[in-house]
Scaffold this motif. Sequence first.
Motif, PDB file in Angstrom:
ATOM      1  N   VAL A  83       0.852  -1.193   0.000  1.00 10.43           N
ATOM      2  CA  VAL A  83       0.000   0.000   0.000  1.00 10.43           C
ATOM      3  C   VAL A  83       0.887   1.243   0.000  1.00 10.43           C
ATOM      4  N   VAL A  84       1.937   1.220   0.799  1.00 13.59           N
ATOM      5  CA  VAL A  84       2.866   2.358   0.841  1.00 13.59           C
ATOM      6  C   VAL A  84       3.504   2.553  -0.534  1.00 13.59           C
ATOM      7  N   GLN A  85       3.895   1.468  -1.180  1.00 14.92           N
ATOM      8  CA  GLN A  85       4.469   1.574  -2.520  1.00 14.92           C
ATOM      9  C   GLN A  85       3.479   2.222  -3.490  1.00 14.92           C
ATOM     10  N   ALA A  86       2.216   1.823  -3.390  1.00 12.61           N
ATOM     11  CA  ALA A  86       1.187   2.408  -4.266  1.00 12.61           C
ATOM     12  C   ALA A  86       1.020   3.900  -3.995  1.00 12.61           C
ATOM     13  N   ILE A  87       1.072   4.274  -2.732  1.00 16.53           N
ATOM     14  CA  ILE A  87       0.955   5.697  -2.379  1.00 16.53           C
ATOM     15  C   ILE A  87       2.130   6.474  -2.957  1.00 16.53           C
ATOM     16  N   LEU A  88       3.331   5.945  -2.787  1.00 20.15           N
ATOM     17  CA  LEU A  88       4.518   6.642  -3.279  1.00 20.15           C
ATOM     18  C   LEU A  88       4.522   6.788  -4.799  1.00 20.15           C
ATOM     19  N   THR A  89       3.956   5.830  -5.489  1.00 20.13           N
ATOM     20  CA  THR A  89       3.926   5.928  -6.955  1.00 20.13           C
ATOM     21  C   THR A  89       2.742   6.735  -7.466  1.00 20.13           C
ATOM     22  N   SER A  90       1.832   7.101  -6.557  1.00 19.82           N
ATOM     23  CA  SER A  90       0.666   7.864  -6.997  1.00 19.82           C
ATOM     24  C   SER A  90       0.517   9.209  -6.279  1.00 19.82           C
TER      25      SER A  90
END
Length: 109
Positions: A83-90
């Motif tokens: 989820v953190v990875q998704a936040i960082l990429t978005s």
Amino acid sequence: RLLCWDPTIANDGDVDGEEAKTKQPYASDIIFGLSGEPRGSILLETIFRCCPDSFHDALCTAGGFYDEATLREYIQHGVSNFVVQAILTSVRNKKQASKMVKCLGGIVE
């Protein structure tokens, strides 16, 4: 209603910590719980990638992603880190990126 989000409550954007939790009292627990479960994590990742900018920021605030200690918990978890990875990429704008970098600074160092 999936996140127990009350759309009648205004999102001020600059609301942090405890004040954000009182504005959306159940959302932080729902977000935290979903992020730790594989199917819930996929759902949250999709929401973060597809939602409007203002809702993205409100979810980050309500979920505690702008709090270093909470962000550290998400990162160290075997499922929540996606989820953190998704936040960082978005990340949607410079202000939001600054909030994330501020939290990540203490974790990365």
